[in-house]
Motif scaffolding. Structure first.
Motif, PDB file in Angstrom:
ATOM      1  N   GLY A 153       6.481  20.888  10.985  1.00  0.00           N
ATOM      2  CA  GLY A 153       5.076  20.771  11.701  1.00  0.00           C
ATOM      3  C   GLY A 153       4.041  19.650  11.064  1.00  0.00           C
ATOM      4  O   GLY A 153       3.138  19.503  11.602  1.00  0.00           O
ATOM      5  N   LYS A 154       4.777  18.903  10.294  1.00  0.00           N
ATOM      6  CA  LYS A 154       4.111  17.803   9.707  1.00  0.00           C
ATOM      7  C   LYS A 154       4.679  16.380  10.073  1.00  0.00           C
ATOM      8  O   LYS A 154       5.937  16.477   9.806  1.00  0.00           O
ATOM      9  N   SER A 155       3.932  15.279  10.245  1.00  0.00           N
ATOM     10  CA  SER A 155       4.630  13.969  10.436  1.00  0.00           C
ATOM     11  C   SER A 155       3.652  13.067   9.636  1.00  0.00           C
ATOM     12  O   SER A 155       2.469  13.358   9.460  1.00  0.00           O
ATOM     13  N   ILE A 156       4.258  11.730   9.358  1.00  0.00           N
ATOM     14  CA  ILE A 156       3.398  10.719   8.872  1.00  0.00           C
ATOM     15  C   ILE A 156       3.022   9.965   9.953  1.00  0.00           C
ATOM     16  O   ILE A 156       4.043   9.782  10.835  1.00  0.00           O
ATOM     17  N   LEU A 157       1.811   9.269   9.855  1.00  0.00           N
ATOM     18  CA  LEU A 157       1.191   8.620  10.786  1.00  0.00           C
ATOM     19  C   LEU A 157       1.177   6.910  10.275  1.00  0.00           C
ATOM     20  O   LEU A 157       0.771   6.816   9.153  1.00  0.00           O
ATOM     21  N   ILE A 158       1.470   6.041  11.125  1.00  0.00           N
ATOM     22  CA  ILE A 158       1.584   4.680  10.838  1.00  0.00           C
ATOM     23  C   ILE A 158       0.085   4.271  11.006  1.00  0.00           C
ATOM     24  O   ILE A 158      -0.373   4.299  12.508  1.00  0.00           O
ATOM     25  N   THR A 159      -0.605   3.953  10.198  1.00  0.00           N
ATOM     26  CA  THR A 159      -1.995   3.548  10.421  1.00  0.00           C
ATOM     27  C   THR A 159      -2.194   2.036  10.702  1.00  0.00           C
ATOM     28  O   THR A 159      -3.267   1.788  11.029  1.00  0.00           O
ATOM     29  N   ASN A 160      -1.174   1.326  10.063  1.00  0.00           N
ATOM     30  CA  ASN A 160      -1.568  -0.194  10.428  1.00  0.00           C
ATOM     31  C   ASN A 160      -0.023  -0.813  10.066  1.00  0.00           C
ATOM     32  O   ASN A 160       0.864  -0.431   9.311  1.00  0.00           O
ATOM     33  N   ASN A 161       0.443  -1.371  11.529  1.00  0.00           N
ATOM     34  CA  ASN A 161       1.869  -1.902  11.360  1.00  0.00           C
ATOM     35  C   ASN A 161       1.946  -3.350  11.146  1.00  0.00           C
ATOM     36  O   ASN A 161       3.005  -4.116  11.651  1.00  0.00           O
ATOM     37  N   SER A 162       0.952  -4.124  10.671  1.00  0.00           N
ATOM     38  CA  SER A 162       0.932  -5.390  10.371  1.00  0.00           C
ATOM     39  C   SER A 162       1.960  -5.812   9.260  1.00  0.00           C
ATOM     40  O   SER A 162       2.108  -4.801   8.307  1.00  0.00           O
TER      41      SER A 162
END
Length: 232
Positions: free
Chosen positions: A123-132
């Motif tokens: 039920g938990k996932s990692i969020l890409i907050t900046n892809n630079s």
């Protein structure tokens, strides 16, 4: 009168029938894909020790059941400064830092910001907050040592902060399912449905894109809880 030297004797029939000896051939080392989970985990620990900035996470991994690590995985490893302030280790911290799919740093950069990556924590996932490339962040934690350890099936990246599933981890219920019977591949978020130009959308909220896997995560977290040891 000169004497003739006798002609060289010809080899016997038994000597002619024997093949030349074959030189010994050393066995090549097994490819990385054939490593067992304990071997793979030991190699990751050696790489972290060699990097010299992940000693606290080495203690966490050393107390983890090797069967928790899937055959294909990506690990985000926080540096020591990020874990020093943690008095009580969270047993869910390790599975949340593991993605059951091998993603190199170049693979990660193919995803847009706000893409979600599933973890071993149900039920938990990692969020890409900046892809630079120069400031790539997951859960607002910068990847400062990309591809710290990488093989054909496992990728390890060093991050500056501990990833917080309580703040960033929601949204896994939106993920599509993947067929893991084949070799895991990079998955792009599917495009949304096309809408006529003169038609207004009924709901302006947009869910973040994500990827997902069909994986026995509940079993893996159970193994993690049994094999997890809090470093003293």
């Amino acid at each position: 009168m000169a004497t003739r030297s006798p002609p060289p004797s010809s080899p016997s029939q038994s000597q002619r029938s024997q093949p030349p000896p074959t030189p010994p051939v050393s066995e090549p080392p097994p490819p990385p894909s054939t490593l067992t989970p304990p071997q793979q985990l030991n190699n990751i620990i050696d790489a972290l020790i060699g990097a010299g900035d992940f000693g606290n996470w080495v203690n966490i991994i050393s107390g983890t059941n090797p069967l928790v690590l899937p055959l294909s995985a990506t690990l985000f490893i926080p540096q020591d400064d990020a874990i020093d302030h943690l008095i009580n280790a969270d047993p869910f911290m390790f599975p949340y830092h593991v993605i059951p799919q091998r993603l190199s740093f170049s693979d990660l950069q193919l995803f847009k910001s706000n893409t979600r990556l599933p973890t071993l924590l149900p039920g938990k996932s990692i969020l890409i907050t900046n892809n630079s490339k120069t400031n790539f962040t997951v859960d607002d934690s910068r990847v400062f040592q990309p591809d710290l350890y990488i093989t054909a099936t496992v990728a390890v990246h060093g991050v500056e902060e501990v990833l917080d599933y309580a703040v960033y981890g929601d949204g896994l219920d939106l993920l599509p399912k993947l067929n893991f019977s084949q070799q895991p591949q990079l998955v792009r978020p599917p495009p949304g449905p096309l809408m006529p130009e003169d038609e207004e959308p009924s709901d302006t909220s947009v869910a973040p894109p994500c990827i997902g896997v069909d994986f026995p995560a509940v079993f893996l977290v159970g193994c993690a809880l049994v094999g997890f040891k809090i470093p003293r």
